[in-house]
Design an enzyme around this catalytic site. Structure first.
Site, mmCIF file in Angstrom:
data_model
loop_
_atom_site.group_PDB
_atom_site.id
_atom_site.type_symbol
_atom_site.label_atom_id
_atom_site.label_comp_id
_atom_site.label_asym_id
_atom_site.label_seq_id
_atom_site.Cartn_x
_atom_site.Cartn_y
_atom_site.Cartn_z
ATOM 1 N N LYS A 109 0.849 -1.199 0.000
ATOM 2 C CA LYS A 109 0.000 0.000 0.000
ATOM 3 C C LYS A 109 0.882 1.246 0.000
ATOM 4 O O LYS A 109 2.094 1.166 0.256
ATOM 5 C CB LYS A 109 -0.907 -0.028 1.233
ATOM 6 C CG LYS A 109 -0.165 -0.055 2.562
ATOM 7 C CD LYS A 109 -1.115 -0.343 3.727
ATOM 8 C CE LYS A 109 -0.351 -0.449 5.048
ATOM 9 N NZ LYS A 109 -1.222 -0.869 6.152
ATOM 10 N N MET A 133 10.793 24.089 1.326
ATOM 11 C CA MET A 133 10.019 23.122 0.547
ATOM 12 C C MET A 133 10.927 22.317 -0.390
ATOM 13 O O MET A 133 10.739 21.114 -0.570
ATOM 14 C CB MET A 133 8.949 23.861 -0.270
ATOM 15 C CG MET A 133 7.968 22.928 -0.944
ATOM 16 S SD MET A 133 6.771 23.778 -1.990
ATOM 17 C CE MET A 133 5.727 24.580 -0.801
ATOM 18 N N TYR A 184 15.094 31.201 6.113
ATOM 19 C CA TYR A 184 13.939 31.942 6.620
ATOM 20 C C TYR A 184 14.139 32.328 8.074
ATOM 21 O O TYR A 184 14.621 31.529 8.877
ATOM 22 C CB TYR A 184 12.661 31.094 6.502
ATOM 23 C CG TYR A 184 12.178 30.949 5.072
ATOM 24 C CD1 TYR A 184 11.837 32.058 4.305
ATOM 25 C CD2 TYR A 184 12.077 29.689 4.497
ATOM 26 C CE1 TYR A 184 11.394 31.912 3.002
ATOM 27 C CE2 TYR A 184 11.631 29.528 3.190
ATOM 28 C CZ TYR A 184 11.288 30.652 2.455
ATOM 29 O OH TYR A 184 10.854 30.515 1.170
ATOM 30 N N ARG A 230 -11.717 -0.855 13.991
ATOM 31 C CA ARG A 230 -11.485 -0.050 12.790
ATOM 32 C C ARG A 230 -12.380 -0.558 11.660
ATOM 33 O O ARG A 230 -13.228 0.163 11.178
ATOM 34 C CB ARG A 230 -10.002 -0.092 12.409
ATOM 35 C CG ARG A 230 -9.625 0.843 11.295
ATOM 36 C CD ARG A 230 -8.121 0.904 11.059
ATOM 37 N NE ARG A 230 -7.562 -0.358 10.575
ATOM 38 C CZ ARG A 230 -6.272 -0.531 10.261
ATOM 39 N NH1 ARG A 230 -5.411 0.470 10.403
ATOM 40 N NH2 ARG A 230 -5.843 -1.696 9.830
HETATM 41 C C1 LIG Z 1 -0.535 -1.949 6.692
HETATM 42 C C2 LIG Z 1 -1.151 -3.240 7.094
HETATM 43 C C3 LIG Z 1 -0.354 -4.379 7.272
HETATM 44 C C4 LIG Z 1 1.162 -4.339 7.207
HETATM 45 O O1 LIG Z 1 1.658 -3.713 8.363
HETATM 46 P P1 LIG Z 1 3.232 -3.645 8.693
HETATM 47 O O2 LIG Z 1 3.262 -3.156 10.095
HETATM 48 O O3 LIG Z 1 3.843 -2.679 7.739
HETATM 49 O O4 LIG Z 1 3.766 -5.016 8.541
HETATM 50 C C5 LIG Z 1 -0.993 -5.576 7.558
HETATM 51 N N1 LIG Z 1 -2.342 -5.641 7.670
HETATM 52 C C6 LIG Z 1 -3.139 -4.563 7.518
HETATM 53 C C7 LIG Z 1 -4.616 -4.713 7.651
HETATM 54 C C8 LIG Z 1 -2.574 -3.331 7.236
HETATM 55 O O5 LIG Z 1 -3.353 -2.254 7.102
#
Ligand SMILES: *Cc1c(COP(=O)(O)O)cnc(C)c1O
Length: 371
Positions: free
Chosen positions: A37, A304, A256, A135
């Site tokens: 992700k 930036m 700055y 969640r």
């Molecule tokens: C991001 C995520 C993971 C991976 O987590 P890490 O701590 O990076 O290993 C696994 N399961 C879910 C549901 C996640 O959102």
């Protein structure tokens, strides 16, 4: 496309070795869903996917459907998984794109069933069990049953996610999860995959691995687990080149608000990276770059696009011909040779390692190394 001086190097050999180490640790009966992700935690999801698949990832997981689409375009046959919530209006797209979804309502199961019928496809999904993280998911077994009884679906797995507060609370979550799974299995439902472990729990709690794990951070070489049963290496490094060197006098300010004032005759280097590259603004005045193996503190307010390092203590700058404008400065390294590791950067910036990685923006070119 041209490449500027600030670049991110991704070592695909290390990525492959990290996944090999994870698979070796868990053994062949445990499948690995590689989490990519947030653009592969900043490493470039599309670019790292082939290495992960070649090294035995059973699934590639993203948080949201919009992240899965470019992966599907690039890899028509890759097994893709969405960990997060998919809005009703996108369910049909997910079915058409053959992307495995996280589902926890009978309502969405019905919509998926209809979309599957319409396109002559069998939607694949994993049930999400709520075990205390609060969640996503449901703790209502009747709801899970209703999903399982919806026609035309392949309910391939069931999973949950840990809060990682401490071992006792994680064990309560695991027990709730296994109780739900057991109840459904007793009724004749079967799941090909059952999973609850991320990187940390997959390493530290061998009994939480079940038959699939979902590692993210560890694949990129990030270590937040305690056990030393596995060795992984950071995959990402970041570097730039000195744009300008300048000598300034005692009392001269930099940047700055002239926020930093030289207390000694100083040599300063202007570097072409800033917070728009994903480097934390909070590291202005706290972080450092590494030039010729020497830590050079960032001084003044981080801009930036640029920042300034005090390179006075780098031997012989700028008089020695081999140290000059254009020379390399390491922004993130593996922590050896005086380089700033992602872990130390996170500590200095007051965030976590994953945040340092996934906040890296598109501007610095990614350079992929493999042999
Ligand atoms: C991001 C995520 C993971 C991976 O987590 P890490 O701590 O990076 O290993 C696994 N399961 C879910 C549901 C996640 O959102």
């Amino acid at each position: 496309m041209i490449t500027g001086d600030t670049t991110i190097t991704i070592d695909l050999n290390k990525l492959g070795r990290n996944l090999d180490a994870v698979r070796q640790m868990v053994g062949e009966e445990v499948a690995v869903m590689a989490v990519i992700k947030a653009n592969g935690y900043g490493h470039g999801a599309v670019q790292i996917a082939p290495t992960l698949l070649a090294h035995g990832a059973g699934y590639l997981a993203v948080a949201r459907l919009e992240e899965a689409i470019p992966l599907r375009e690039a890899y028509p046959d890759a097994p893709l998984f969405v960990l997060g919530y998919t809005p009703d209006r996108l369910l049909e797209t997910a079915v058409e794109q053959r992307i495995t979804l996280t589902v926890f309502t009978a309502h969405q199961a019905r919509l998926l069933s209809e979309a599957g019928k319409k396109h002559g496809l069998t939607p694949v999904l994993h049930l999400k069990a709520e075990t205390g993280f609060n969640r996503l998911g449901t703790d209502d077994v009747n709801e899970l049953r209703a999903i399982l009884q919806t026609p035309g679906l392949n309910v391939e797995g069931i999973y949950s996610h840990l809060a990682l507060k401490d071992r006792p609370s994680d064990e309560i979550q695991l027990k709730r999860f296994l109780d739900m799974v057991y109840t459904l299995e007793q009724e004749g439902y079967a799941f090909r995959y059952k999973h609850i472990a991320d990187s940390i729990s997959a390493v530290d709690y061998p009994d939480f691995r079940l038959n699939m794990i979902r590692p993210g951070a560890i694949l990129y070489g990030m270590k937040s687990f305690e056990s030393d049963c596995i060795t992984v290496e950071p995959v990402m490094s970041m570097q730039t080149r000195i744009a300008r060197l300048r000598r300034i006098e005692v009392g001269e300010g930099v940047g700055y608000d002239l926020d930093w004032v030289a207390q000694r005759p100083s040599v300063i280097a202007t570097l072409p990276f800033g917070y728009a590259d994903g480097y934390p603004r909070a590291l202005g005045g706290k972080g450092y770059v590494t030039i010729r193996g020497v830590k050079c503190p960032l001084v003044g307010i981080l801009c930036m696009d640029q920042c300034v390092a005090d390179v006075t203590d780098v031997p012989d700058v700028p008089d020695v011909p081999d140290v000059q404008e254009g020379d390399t400065a390491v922004i993130y390294g593996d922590g050896t040779q005086n380089t700033l590791s992602v872990a130390e950067a996170a500590q200095l910036a007051g965030c976590n390692k994953n945040e340092i990685l996934c906040r890296l923006t598109q501007r610095p070119a990614r350079i992929y190394h493999s042999c």
